[in-house]
Design a protein around this motif. Sequence first.
Motif, short mmCIF file in Angstrom:
data_model
loop_
_atom_site.label_atom_id
_atom_site.label_comp_id
_atom_site.label_asym_id
_atom_site.label_seq_id
_atom_site.Cartn_x
_atom_site.Cartn_y
_atom_site.Cartn_z
N LEU A 89 -23.87 7.30 6.15
CA LEU A 89 -23.11 6.58 5.13
C LEU A 89 -21.69 6.30 5.62
O LEU A 89 -21.08 7.15 6.27
N PRO A 90 -21.16 5.11 5.32
CA PRO A 90 -19.78 4.81 5.68
C PRO A 90 -18.81 5.77 4.99
O PRO A 90 -19.07 6.23 3.89
N THR A 91 -17.72 6.08 5.68
CA THR A 91 -16.66 6.89 5.08
C THR A 91 -15.42 6.02 4.90
O THR A 91 -15.23 5.04 5.63
N PHE A 92 -14.61 6.38 3.92
CA PHE A 92 -13.44 5.59 3.58
C PHE A 92 -12.19 6.45 3.63
O PHE A 92 -12.22 7.63 3.24
N PRO A 97 -20.02 5.24 21.17
CA PRO A 97 -20.78 4.00 21.03
C PRO A 97 -21.55 3.96 19.71
O PRO A 97 -22.10 4.97 19.26
N GLY A 98 -21.54 2.80 19.09
CA GLY A 98 -22.21 2.62 17.81
C GLY A 98 -21.34 2.96 16.61
O GLY A 98 -21.75 2.75 15.47
N THR A 99 -20.13 3.50 16.87
CA THR A 99 -19.20 3.82 15.79
C THR A 99 -18.19 2.68 15.68
O THR A 99 -17.65 2.21 16.69
N PHE A 122 -18.04 3.62 10.16
CA PHE A 122 -19.50 3.64 10.03
C PHE A 122 -20.15 3.58 11.40
O PHE A 122 -19.53 3.17 12.37
N THR A 123 -21.38 4.04 11.45
CA THR A 123 -22.16 3.97 12.69
C THR A 123 -23.39 3.10 12.45
O THR A 123 -24.04 3.19 11.41
N THR A 124 -23.67 2.27 13.44
CA THR A 124 -24.83 1.38 13.35
C THR A 124 -25.20 0.88 14.73
O THR A 124 -24.34 0.78 15.61
N ASP A 125 -26.45 0.58 14.91
CA ASP A 125 -26.89 -0.11 16.11
C ASP A 125 -27.23 -1.56 15.77
O ASP A 125 -27.83 -2.28 16.55
N ARG A 126 -26.78 -1.98 14.58
CA ARG A 126 -27.03 -3.35 14.11
C ARG A 126 -25.70 -4.03 13.73
O ARG A 126 -25.58 -4.69 12.71
N ILE A 127 -24.70 -3.88 14.59
CA ILE A 127 -23.36 -4.39 14.27
C ILE A 127 -23.34 -5.91 14.08
O ILE A 127 -22.50 -6.44 13.36
N GLU A 128 -24.29 -6.61 14.66
CA GLU A 128 -24.34 -8.07 14.49
C GLU A 128 -24.54 -8.46 13.02
O GLU A 128 -24.28 -9.60 12.64
N GLU A 129 -24.96 -7.51 12.19
CA GLU A 129 -25.15 -7.80 10.76
C GLU A 129 -23.87 -7.65 9.96
O GLU A 129 -23.81 -8.05 8.79
N LEU A 147 -24.28 -2.75 3.64
CA LEU A 147 -23.72 -2.08 4.81
C LEU A 147 -24.45 -0.76 5.05
O LEU A 147 -24.83 -0.45 6.19
N SER A 148 -24.65 0.01 4.00
CA SER A 148 -25.32 1.30 4.14
C SER A 148 -26.72 1.14 4.72
O SER A 148 -27.20 2.01 5.47
N ALA A 149 -27.39 0.04 4.40
CA ALA A 149 -28.76 -0.19 4.87
C ALA A 149 -28.82 -0.38 6.39
O ALA A 149 -29.87 -0.13 6.99
N VAL A 150 -27.73 -0.82 7.00
CA VAL A 150 -27.74 -1.03 8.46
C VAL A 150 -27.09 0.13 9.21
O VAL A 150 -27.02 0.12 10.43
#
Length: 164
Positions: free
Chosen positions: A150-153, A112-114, A75-82, A143-146
């Motif tokens: 969309l996350p991949t599996f 970065p962010g991945t 997944f990619t996010t700039d809110r990894i602290e969550e 998870l999807s909200a941050v």
Amino acid sequence: MSRVMIDCRAVPSESRCTVALAGEPAELLDLAARHAVDVHGHFDGRELRDALRAAMTPAWEPPTAPGAFVQVVEFTTDRIEEWGPIQDRLVTALGPDRPMRWSVLTDDRDQPGTHVALVEFASYESAMANSGDPATDTWFTELSAVCTTLPTFRNLDVSRVRPY
């Protein structure tokens, strides 16, 4: 009966012995006593055997074995602290009988962010049962909200484990 171990590295000595022995408690006691006498020059008696019993600790077992199942979540996010709180809520919601045995979160240095999470289950079936749990639906929604996508599996059967 569970396996236990004795590691000479845990006991300071001039010999700097690096031997670690593991087995069932009774077997280990006899083997460790022979080692203590033959290598370290101890006298085999009650005092030595009591000390060896006290030095026994649970033996390390590999966390994953062939036949297990690992799910990879990218997944990619700039809110990894969550991520941590989201995971903690899932673990709490699933309770002590949760099917996940361990997880690892990684950060992609090249993108970065991945992030990639690896989650281990005893079997594919237990992972799929977990996927059907309402708590997992809540986890996915949170998870999807941050995430920015969309996350991949990926679903991976463990075919070989080799310690290094």
